[in-house]
Write a protein that holds these residues in place. Sequence first.
Motif, PDB file in Angstrom:
ATOM      1  N   ASP A  54       0.838  -1.201   0.000  1.00  9.44           N
ATOM      2  CA  ASP A  54       0.000   0.000   0.000  1.00  9.44           C
ATOM      3  C   ASP A  54       0.873   1.251   0.000  1.00  9.44           C
ATOM      4  O   ASP A  54       1.961   1.268   0.575  1.00  9.44           O
ATOM      5  CB  ASP A  54      -0.907   0.032   1.232  1.00  9.44           C
ATOM      6  CG  ASP A  54      -2.047  -0.968   1.158  1.00  9.44           C
ATOM      7  OD1 ASP A  54      -2.256  -1.545   0.073  1.00  9.44           O
ATOM      8  OD2 ASP A  54      -2.720  -1.164   2.191  1.00  9.44           O
ATOM      9  N   ALA A  55       0.381   2.305  -0.616  1.00 11.23           N
ATOM     10  CA  ALA A  55       1.092   3.581  -0.609  1.00 11.23           C
ATOM     11  C   ALA A  55       0.930   4.245   0.763  1.00 11.23           C
ATOM     12  O   ALA A  55      -0.183   4.330   1.278  1.00 11.23           O
ATOM     13  CB  ALA A  55       0.544   4.494  -1.696  1.00 11.23           C
ATOM     14  N   PRO A  56       2.020   4.707   1.399  1.00  8.64           N
ATOM     15  CA  PRO A  56       1.909   5.373   2.696  1.00  8.64           C
ATOM     16  C   PRO A  56       1.304   6.763   2.548  1.00  8.64           C
ATOM     17  O   PRO A  56       1.792   7.572   1.755  1.00  8.64           O
ATOM     18  CB  PRO A  56       3.362   5.438   3.181  1.00  8.64           C
ATOM     19  CG  PRO A  56       4.174   5.440   1.918  1.00  8.64           C
ATOM     20  CD  PRO A  56       3.415   4.609   0.925  1.00  8.64           C
ATOM     21  N   THR A  57       0.266   7.031   3.291  1.00 11.78           N
ATOM     22  CA  THR A  57      -0.405   8.331   3.195  1.00 11.78           C
ATOM     23  C   THR A  57      -0.459   9.064   4.527  1.00 11.78           C
ATOM     24  O   THR A  57      -0.768  10.255   4.553  1.00 11.78           O
ATOM     25  CB  THR A  57      -1.845   8.153   2.680  1.00 11.78           C
ATOM     26  OG1 THR A  57      -2.568   7.298   3.592  1.00 11.78           O
ATOM     27  CG2 THR A  57      -1.862   7.535   1.293  1.00 11.78           C
ATOM     28  N   GLY A  86      -0.181   2.240  22.197  1.00 13.65           N
ATOM     29  CA  GLY A  86       0.090   3.555  22.759  1.00 13.65           C
ATOM     30  C   GLY A  86       1.184   4.306  22.035  1.00 13.65           C
ATOM     31  O   GLY A  86       1.673   5.330  22.509  1.00 13.65           O
ATOM     32  N   SER A  87       1.600   3.825  20.869  1.00 13.80           N
ATOM     33  CA  SER A  87       2.676   4.460  20.120  1.00 13.80           C
ATOM     34  C   SER A  87       2.206   4.787  18.704  1.00 13.80           C
ATOM     35  O   SER A  87       1.027   4.675  18.386  1.00 13.80           O
ATOM     36  CB  SER A  87       3.896   3.539  20.088  1.00 13.80           C
ATOM     37  OG  SER A  87       5.025   4.230  19.578  1.00 13.80           O
ATOM     38  N   TRP A  88       3.151   5.169  17.858  1.00 14.65           N
ATOM     39  CA  TRP A  88       2.863   5.587  16.484  1.00 14.65           C
ATOM     40  C   TRP A  88       3.688   4.744  15.520  1.00 14.65           C
ATOM     41  O   TRP A  88       4.832   4.381  15.814  1.00 14.65           O
ATOM     42  CB  TRP A  88       3.190   7.075  16.308  1.00 14.65           C
ATOM     43  CG  TRP A  88       2.215   7.964  17.045  1.00 14.65           C
ATOM     44  CD1 TRP A  88       2.068   8.070  18.398  1.00 14.65           C
ATOM     45  CD2 TRP A  88       1.241   8.827  16.451  1.00 14.65           C
ATOM     46  NE1 TRP A  88       1.072   8.953  18.694  1.00 14.65           N
ATOM     47  CE2 TRP A  88       0.543   9.449  17.526  1.00 14.65           C
ATOM     48  CE3 TRP A  88       0.901   9.158  15.145  1.00 14.65           C
ATOM     49  CZ2 TRP A  88      -0.484  10.362  17.322  1.00 14.65           C
ATOM     50  CZ3 TRP A  88      -0.117  10.074  14.930  1.00 14.65           C
ATOM     51  CH2 TRP A  88      -0.805  10.666  16.016  1.00 14.65           C
ATOM     52  N   ILE A  89       3.120   4.447  14.365  1.00 14.50           N
ATOM     53  CA  ILE A  89       3.768   3.568  13.397  1.00 14.50           C
ATOM     54  C   ILE A  89       3.640   4.116  11.982  1.00 14.50           C
ATOM     55  O   ILE A  89       2.774   4.938  11.698  1.00 14.50           O
ATOM     56  CB  ILE A  89       3.177   2.137  13.449  1.00 14.50           C
ATOM     57  CG1 ILE A  89       1.639   2.195  13.344  1.00 14.50           C
ATOM     58  CG2 ILE A  89       3.611   1.410  14.700  1.00 14.50           C
ATOM     59  CD1 ILE A  89       0.980   0.813  13.301  1.00 14.50           C
ATOM     60  N   GLY A  90       4.527   3.623  11.118  1.00 13.58           N
ATOM     61  CA  GLY A  90       4.458   3.984   9.707  1.00 13.58           C
ATOM     62  C   GLY A  90       5.302   5.165   9.305  1.00 13.58           C
ATOM     63  O   GLY A  90       5.148   5.705   8.208  1.00 13.58           O
ATOM     64  N   GLU A  91       6.252   5.554  10.168  1.00  6.54           N
ATOM     65  CA  GLU A  91       7.069   6.745   9.848  1.00  6.54           C
ATOM     66  C   GLU A  91       8.155   6.456   8.818  1.00  6.54           C
ATOM     67  O   GLU A  91       8.539   7.354   8.057  1.00  6.54           O
ATOM     68  CB  GLU A  91       7.688   7.328  11.113  1.00  6.54           C
ATOM     69  CG  GLU A  91       8.735   6.475  11.809  1.00  6.54           C
ATOM     70  CD  GLU A  91       8.161   5.331  12.590  1.00  6.54           C
ATOM     71  OE1 GLU A  91       8.912   4.376  12.879  1.00  6.54           O
ATOM     72  OE2 GLU A  91       6.959   5.378  12.919  1.00  6.54           O
ATOM     73  N   LEU A  96      11.584   8.094   4.373  1.00  6.53           N
ATOM     74  CA  LEU A  96      12.463   7.614   3.304  1.00  6.53           C
ATOM     75  C   LEU A  96      11.921   7.904   1.913  1.00  6.53           C
ATOM     76  O   LEU A  96      12.642   7.724   0.925  1.00  6.53           O
ATOM     77  CB  LEU A  96      12.692   6.104   3.461  1.00  6.53           C
ATOM     78  CG  LEU A  96      13.382   5.663   4.761  1.00  6.53           C
ATOM     79  CD1 LEU A  96      13.390   4.146   4.858  1.00  6.53           C
ATOM     80  CD2 LEU A  96      14.802   6.215   4.818  1.00  6.53           C
ATOM     81  N   GLY A  97      10.674   8.347   1.855  1.00  9.22           N
ATOM     82  CA  GLY A  97      10.080   8.602   0.543  1.00  9.22           C
ATOM     83  C   GLY A  97       9.753   7.314  -0.202  1.00  9.22           C
ATOM     84  O   GLY A  97       9.657   7.313  -1.437  1.00  9.22           O
ATOM     85  N   ALA A  98       9.589   6.216   0.545  1.00  8.98           N
ATOM     86  CA  ALA A  98       9.294   4.933  -0.086  1.00  8.98           C
ATOM     87  C   ALA A  98       7.910   4.964  -0.718  1.00  8.98           C
ATOM     88  O   ALA A  98       6.978   5.568  -0.186  1.00  8.98           O
ATOM     89  CB  ALA A  98       9.370   3.807   0.951  1.00  8.98           C
ATOM     90  N   ALA A  99       7.791   4.292  -1.839  1.00  7.03           N
ATOM     91  CA  ALA A  99       6.525   4.306  -2.557  1.00  7.03           C
ATOM     92  C   ALA A  99       5.493   3.389  -1.912  1.00  7.03           C
ATOM     93  O   ALA A  99       4.291   3.604  -2.076  1.00  7.03           O
ATOM     94  CB  ALA A  99       6.742   3.886  -4.011  1.00  7.03           C
ATOM     95  N   ARG A 100       5.947   2.370  -1.185  1.00  9.32           N
ATOM     96  CA  ARG A 100       5.029   1.377  -0.638  1.00  9.32           C
ATOM     97  C   ARG A 100       5.441   0.959   0.778  1.00  9.32           C
ATOM     98  O   ARG A 100       6.607   1.031   1.142  1.00  9.32           O
ATOM     99  CB  ARG A 100       5.001   0.115  -1.519  1.00  9.32           C
ATOM    100  CG  ARG A 100       4.659   0.368  -2.978  1.00  9.32           C
ATOM    101  CD  ARG A 100       3.240   0.825  -3.158  1.00  9.32           C
ATOM    102  NE  ARG A 100       2.961   1.180  -4.560  1.00  9.32           N
ATOM    103  CZ  ARG A 100       1.849   1.791  -4.959  1.00  9.32           C
ATOM    104  NH1 ARG A 100       0.940   2.139  -4.063  1.00  9.32           N
ATOM    105  NH2 ARG A 100       1.661   2.075  -6.226  1.00  9.32           N
TER     106      ARG A 100
END
Length: 233
Positions: A54-57, A86-91, A96-100
């Motif tokens: 999936d594309a990160p949005t 209780g944390s954050w994910i997907g950074e 990195l500017g990754a496409a997926r």
Amino acid sequence: MNQPKSWTQHDLYAHWRECIWADCIPADVMQAEVLPQLRVHCYQPGQALWLRGDAPTAWVGVMGGAAKLCLTTAEGRAVTVGCTAGSWIGEAPLILGAARHSCDAVALHTLTAVSMPRSCFDHLRCNYLAFGLFLQELMAERNQQLMDLVAAQQEGNTPVKVAKCLAALLTPRNFPTPQSREIQVSQGELSELCQVSRSRLSEALSTLEAQGLIHVGYRRIKVLDWNAMRGLV
């Protein structure tokens, strides 16, 4: 994905004051510029926050419940490589500017999450040094987590191996509060993560519980002493 209607900006602000990066952004900036862009979502157990490819949005914060980061094998098994509550994910793909996305993120049980749009995340990262340093520390901890998992899998003593694998999953920034130190994973997933058979895993969990290090419930494990688990030899 279901979006609840009951959350107000006041609710989000109150929750943000308790989050692990609250001190990185001035309160007036958070309330005026960031909160209006946040969206709250609810997920059912087993539902994906995103899938590999999936594309990160957005950057995603786990407000209630827990999520696992996993990879699906060629045989269709989901192998857990990380958990968070209780944390954050997907950074990482955002920075990195990754496409997926390179892994799946799946709700372990009923989960409430908040998403921050990529444009807002980039603005905070580039303009607030404290926030950027927090992200650096978070990514460093995730890197250490993976190295600890690899090292734990080489351990010969099965209870120690299982203890170190669990400790590697429940890192301080991924499970930042004492009450969040609980994960809901099947013994099949945990045995694959630790690279031990299910029978040996069951014996190891019983040993660790007898030592007062964990509490084993139905499809869930609560770590009672993370430092002791991590320091076992």
